[in-house]
Design a protein around this motif. Sequence first.
Motif, PDB file in Angstrom:
ATOM      1  N   PRO A   1      -6.005  22.356   6.051  1.00 48.19           N
ATOM      2  CA  PRO A   1      -4.671  22.754   5.595  1.00 48.19           C
ATOM      3  C   PRO A   1      -4.321  21.962   4.335  1.00 48.19           C
ATOM      4  O   PRO A   1      -4.728  20.808   4.186  1.00 48.19           O
ATOM      5  CB  PRO A   1      -3.768  22.388   6.766  1.00 48.19           C
ATOM      6  N   GLU A   2      -3.612  22.596   3.414  1.00 46.84           N
ATOM      7  CA  GLU A   2      -3.243  21.929   2.162  1.00 46.84           C
ATOM      8  C   GLU A   2      -1.871  21.294   2.277  1.00 46.84           C
ATOM      9  O   GLU A   2      -1.017  21.761   3.015  1.00 46.84           O
ATOM     10  CB  GLU A   2      -3.242  22.945   1.020  1.00 46.84           C
ATOM     11  N   GLY A   3      -1.682  20.214   1.522  1.00 43.87           N
ATOM     12  CA  GLY A   3      -0.377  19.581   1.440  1.00 43.87           C
ATOM     13  C   GLY A   3       0.012  18.742   2.636  1.00 43.87           C
ATOM     14  O   GLY A   3       1.189  18.467   2.840  1.00 43.87           O
TER      15      GLY A   3
ATOM     16  N   HIS B   1     -14.408  19.633   2.308  1.00 39.41           N
ATOM     17  CA  HIS B   1     -13.198  19.494   3.108  1.00 39.41           C
ATOM     18  C   HIS B   1     -12.639  18.068   3.008  1.00 39.41           C
ATOM     19  O   HIS B   1     -11.417  17.887   2.991  1.00 39.41           O
ATOM     20  CB  HIS B   1     -13.477  19.894   4.556  1.00 39.41           C
ATOM     21  N   ALA B   2     -13.514  17.081   2.925  1.00 37.99           N
ATOM     22  CA  ALA B   2     -13.063  15.696   2.725  1.00 37.99           C
ATOM     23  C   ALA B   2     -12.353  15.572   1.384  1.00 37.99           C
ATOM     24  O   ALA B   2     -11.336  14.870   1.276  1.00 37.99           O
ATOM     25  CB  ALA B   2     -14.252  14.739   2.793  1.00 37.99           C
ATOM     26  N   HIS B   3     -12.858  16.266   0.381  1.00 37.46           N
ATOM     27  CA  HIS B   3     -12.213  16.265  -0.936  1.00 37.46           C
ATOM     28  C   HIS B   3     -10.763  16.737  -0.829  1.00 37.46           C
ATOM     29  O   HIS B   3      -9.869  16.192  -1.458  1.00 37.46           O
ATOM     30  CB  HIS B   3     -13.020  17.153  -1.886  1.00 37.46           C
ATOM     31  N   GLU B   4     -10.523  17.760  -0.003  1.00 41.52           N
ATOM     32  CA  GLU B   4      -9.162  18.271   0.144  1.00 41.52           C
ATOM     33  C   GLU B   4      -8.248  17.245   0.814  1.00 41.52           C
ATOM     34  O   GLU B   4      -7.062  17.152   0.484  1.00 41.52           O
ATOM     35  CB  GLU B   4      -9.182  19.597   0.903  1.00 41.52           C
TER      36      GLU B   4
ATOM     37  N   TRP C   1      -3.872  11.950  -2.981  1.00 48.34           N
ATOM     38  CA  TRP C   1      -3.601  11.684  -4.396  1.00 48.34           C
ATOM     39  C   TRP C   1      -2.327  12.393  -4.831  1.00 48.34           C
ATOM     40  O   TRP C   1      -1.556  11.860  -5.626  1.00 48.34           O
ATOM     41  CB  TRP C   1      -4.838  11.978  -5.225  1.00 48.34           C
ATOM     42  N   LYS C   2      -2.040  13.539  -4.283  1.00 47.02           N
ATOM     43  CA  LYS C   2      -0.851  14.282  -4.688  1.00 47.02           C
ATOM     44  C   LYS C   2       0.417  13.801  -3.983  1.00 47.02           C
ATOM     45  O   LYS C   2       1.504  13.953  -4.527  1.00 47.02           O
ATOM     46  CB  LYS C   2      -1.049  15.774  -4.438  1.00 47.02           C
ATOM     47  N   SER C   3       0.290  13.219  -2.789  1.00 51.81           N
ATOM     48  CA  SER C   3       1.487  12.820  -2.041  1.00 51.81           C
ATOM     49  C   SER C   3       1.701  11.310  -1.999  1.00 51.81           C
ATOM     50  O   SER C   3       2.775  10.861  -1.600  1.00 51.81           O
ATOM     51  CB  SER C   3       1.418  13.353  -0.605  1.00 51.81           C
TER      52      SER C   3
ATOM     53  N   ARG D   1      -4.160  32.861  -3.130  1.00 57.13           N
ATOM     54  CA  ARG D   1      -4.938  32.034  -2.210  1.00 57.13           C
ATOM     55  C   ARG D   1      -6.113  32.875  -1.747  1.00 57.13           C
ATOM     56  O   ARG D   1      -5.943  34.020  -1.355  1.00 57.13           O
ATOM     57  CB  ARG D   1      -4.117  31.623  -0.976  1.00 57.13           C
ATOM     58  N   ASN D   2      -7.279  32.296  -1.746  1.00 59.37           N
ATOM     59  CA  ASN D   2      -8.458  33.023  -1.304  1.00 59.37           C
ATOM     60  C   ASN D   2      -8.638  32.789   0.185  1.00 59.37           C
ATOM     61  O   ASN D   2      -8.896  31.673   0.610  1.00 59.37           O
ATOM     62  CB  ASN D   2      -9.690  32.552  -2.078  1.00 59.37           C
ATOM     63  N   ALA D   3      -8.495  33.845   0.964  1.00 61.77           N
ATOM     64  CA  ALA D   3      -8.600  33.734   2.424  1.00 61.77           C
ATOM     65  C   ALA D   3     -10.004  34.036   2.927  1.00 61.77           C
ATOM     66  O   ALA D   3     -10.210  34.136   4.127  1.00 61.77           O
ATOM     67  CB  ALA D   3      -7.591  34.674   3.086  1.00 61.77           C
TER      68      ALA D   3
END
Length: 173
Positions: free
Chosen positions: A45-47, A70-73, A79-81, A22-24
């Motif tokens: 935050p992811e997920g 950030h909107a893309h995330e 899409w993933k959940s 992960r790139n911090a």
Amino acid sequence: MGNSSSERRTGARDRDSEGRARNARPRDGLGRPLPYGAEGVDRQPEGVVRTPEQTVAEAQELLDAGKPFHAHEVFEDAWKSGPDEERALWRGLAQLAVGLTHAARGNVTGGARLLRRGAGAVEEWASAERRARPYGMDLAGVAGWARELAGTVEEGGATVDAGDRAPRLRGAS
């Protein structure tokens, strides 16, 4: 004899609790990495599992603030959940946000390509599902916005202001 060079490289990399890279590094509002120690924009935050309505509202706030990366995330989390039958919708919206990100970064070719790809994806999903306004979103309007912006970016070849050019996901307010 201490750490090998591979241990040092591995130990110096940013990792999450499962050991994935992960790139911090701090990032700017368009997701570009900044030097370590620089003042950056808080990362999404992811997920995170959100309702579709929460996804649309949060993504719109980020788009309006000039933060399409950030909107893309947020769209990517949906899409993933989300349910399988909606994955193409959220993936298409994520592509639109990334297209706006590239256009705002000055990447004319990548921006226009992703804007058109995302427009096609949301239109195809709406047509196949016969739902032009899922969760109050105006998909035809969003697709039109994306194609118009792709043409503008290609014609002018200039960087766009992401906040000024943000789409209205639910149509004109």
